[in-house]
Design a protein around this motif. Structure first.
Motif, PDB file in Angstrom:
ATOM      1  N   ALA A  54      75.128  52.290  30.754  1.00  0.00           N
ATOM      2  CA  ALA A  54      75.687  53.344  31.529  1.00  0.00           C
ATOM      3  C   ALA A  54      74.360  54.056  32.032  1.00  0.00           C
ATOM      4  O   ALA A  54      73.306  53.901  31.872  1.00  0.00           O
ATOM      5  CB  ALA A  54      76.517  54.368  30.909  1.00  0.00           C
ATOM      6  N   ARG A  55      74.617  54.841  33.470  1.00  0.00           N
ATOM      7  CA  ARG A  55      73.824  55.644  33.850  1.00  0.00           C
ATOM      8  C   ARG A  55      73.316  56.724  33.079  1.00  0.00           C
ATOM      9  O   ARG A  55      72.173  57.246  33.143  1.00  0.00           O
ATOM     10  CB  ARG A  55      74.327  56.415  35.007  1.00  0.00           C
ATOM     11  CG  ARG A  55      74.317  55.407  36.526  1.00  0.00           C
ATOM     12  CD  ARG A  55      74.010  56.011  37.748  1.00  0.00           C
ATOM     13  NE  ARG A  55      73.638  55.156  38.683  1.00  0.00           N
ATOM     14  CZ  ARG A  55      73.533  55.354  40.044  1.00  0.00           C
ATOM     15  NH1 ARG A  55      73.666  56.545  40.354  1.00  0.00           N
ATOM     16  NH2 ARG A  55      72.982  54.177  40.949  1.00  0.00           N
ATOM     17  N   SER A 107      78.226  54.646  36.169  1.00  0.00           N
ATOM     18  CA  SER A 107      78.904  55.808  35.691  1.00  0.00           C
ATOM     19  C   SER A 107      78.214  56.547  34.573  1.00  0.00           C
ATOM     20  O   SER A 107      77.371  55.868  33.756  1.00  0.00           O
ATOM     21  CB  SER A 107      80.188  55.311  35.255  1.00  0.00           C
ATOM     22  OG  SER A 107      80.987  54.801  36.246  1.00  0.00           O
ATOM     23  N   LEU A 108      78.432  57.568  34.640  1.00  0.00           N
ATOM     24  CA  LEU A 108      78.170  58.383  33.395  1.00  0.00           C
ATOM     25  C   LEU A 108      79.304  58.326  32.285  1.00  0.00           C
ATOM     26  O   LEU A 108      80.270  58.096  32.650  1.00  0.00           O
ATOM     27  CB  LEU A 108      78.045  59.844  33.416  1.00  0.00           C
ATOM     28  CG  LEU A 108      76.624  60.250  34.461  1.00  0.00           C
ATOM     29  CD1 LEU A 108      76.714  61.720  34.657  1.00  0.00           C
ATOM     30  CD2 LEU A 108      75.365  60.066  33.800  1.00  0.00           C
TER      31      LEU A 108
END
Lengths: 254, 254
Positions: free
Chosen positions: A175-176, A152-153
């Motif tokens: 996170a991404r 996830s962002l």
């Protein structure tokens, strides 16, 4: 039972958008509130007066919590309550002429009934609440995929991140990717549409209430990050996220 | 002397946008490049092939530097060179379906001649270069106001900020606010339109070249942050900013 009120508030949101776009074409005053990072303009105040006046006509018995101080002194959420942000992301409004929002929430006895977030420049109204579905204009939104943090962002509050608080940096690194848009309304839209999997910030009632109404309906987790009961009337460090991101962040945050 | 080429590349940008929007409606493969934070899709590759093929027809003598490897092995910028990013912000493309760009730059003998950045979802093409003006679609852009850091929003690279590099955090704290959009193209648009006063990131040639052509024409400072001569062909820590923000950040960065 509030379908007529819902229709009236949707119309009000479009009316305020129209006023705001027109108002941006002429001069307005900009003033600092708590610091040079915290601005208010005459448009914030004019919008608040316009919104509050209309809401009082729609429900004379409701209390109003609104950012710039024209509302009531509200100490509890008993009965019907409107929570209003006349311009959210005032810094973006002044500096970017985009990426700002108008928000209204309607609560009854402490429970969210409807939330409304207008992306003014894009012309998209997000609206809905528990049991009612959530819509972008007339299109119903799906619940976002229940991704974990790694997939996830996330949107992180920039001040807390820069100052090293609450392990935000480690959360961001896992996170991404990290996004920062500078408007709670625009950031709430990102999480309810699934464009980001989590949103961590320090939120005032008018930053939180509308997004909270829609996030709950979409199966997202909304909680104070100290795990206490969320109090919409107090300012809170709040996490809005998919259930999996919420669990992942809860393990990392301090 | 390159007016015809300019018109042809503008048309190519609109053609690639149309293909991309159509392509997003059906399935495509997503693969990791260097890590789970660095993605490539079949759309990146299809766009690159389409763009490179067209550019070779427009100028068979030009060399092509392109992100996904279909271009030439380019070791210097002698003569005409195209620099191509077929999808910039692939993570946003995959996760958000917005906030990504397509970029082409045209350099001759090391000097920028034209830059093109397409915000695909918004449908806005930023284009121009030294001596030619800079345009958003058909509307000419003004040079951004020469604000200082204290009066500017800045975009900071998220990885460097989270990892504590180069004093980015202090720079962010002194600015009016920090934004992170996750696409060099979208972030370059923010600085050339004056929506942010500075942009600090680690940029590959295809991230930098198009924005650089337009930023220079608008009187913005474009430099490697170690103050050495900027080498567009090497990856660089680059600052694109108003002249005042550039001076303010130069005093803070390490």
């Amino acid at each position: 039972m509030y379908e007529q009120l819902d229709q009236s508030i949707q119309q009000l949101m479009w009316d305020v958008r129209k006023r705001t776009l027109k108002r941006m074409q002429s001069a307005y005053d900009v003033a600092m509130k708590t610091s040079y990072k915290d601005l208010v303009t005459t448009v914030d105040k004019e919008n608040e007066r316009f919104i509050d006046d209309h809401l009082r006509k729609l429900d004379p018995n409701a209390k109003i919590v609104s950012e710039e101080g024209l509302g009531d002194k509200v100490t509890d959420l008993k009965g019907p309550v409107f929570i209003v942000d006349p311009i959210d992301g005032t810094m973006n409004f002044v500096m970017q002429h985009r990426n700002f929002a108008i928000m209204i929430a309607f609560f009854v006895d402490g429970q969210p009934v409807y939330g409304y977030i207008m992306d003014v420049i894009e012309g998209t109204l997000y609206h809905g609440g528990p049991g009612k579905g959530v819509y972008c204009n007339d299109q119903r939104l799906h619940a976002p995929a229940d991704n974990d943090l790694h997939d996830s962002l996330v949107v992180l509050n920039s001040g807390i991140t820069l100052n090293g608080g609450h392990n935000f940096r480690e959360i961001g690194l896992q996170a991404r990717g990290v996004r920062m848009y500078g408007s709670a309304g625009i950031e709430m839209i990102a999480v309810i549409t699934g464009r980001v999997g989590g949103y961590l910030s320090y939120l005032h009632p008018w930053d939180l209430a509308a997004g909270m109404a829609m996030a709950k309906e979409l199966g997202l987790s909304v909680k104070a990050i100290d795990e206490k009961e969320l109090d919409v009337l107090s300012s809170n460090l709040v996490l809005v996220a998919t259930q999996q991101v919420s669990r992942d962040i809860s393990e990392l945050i301090n």
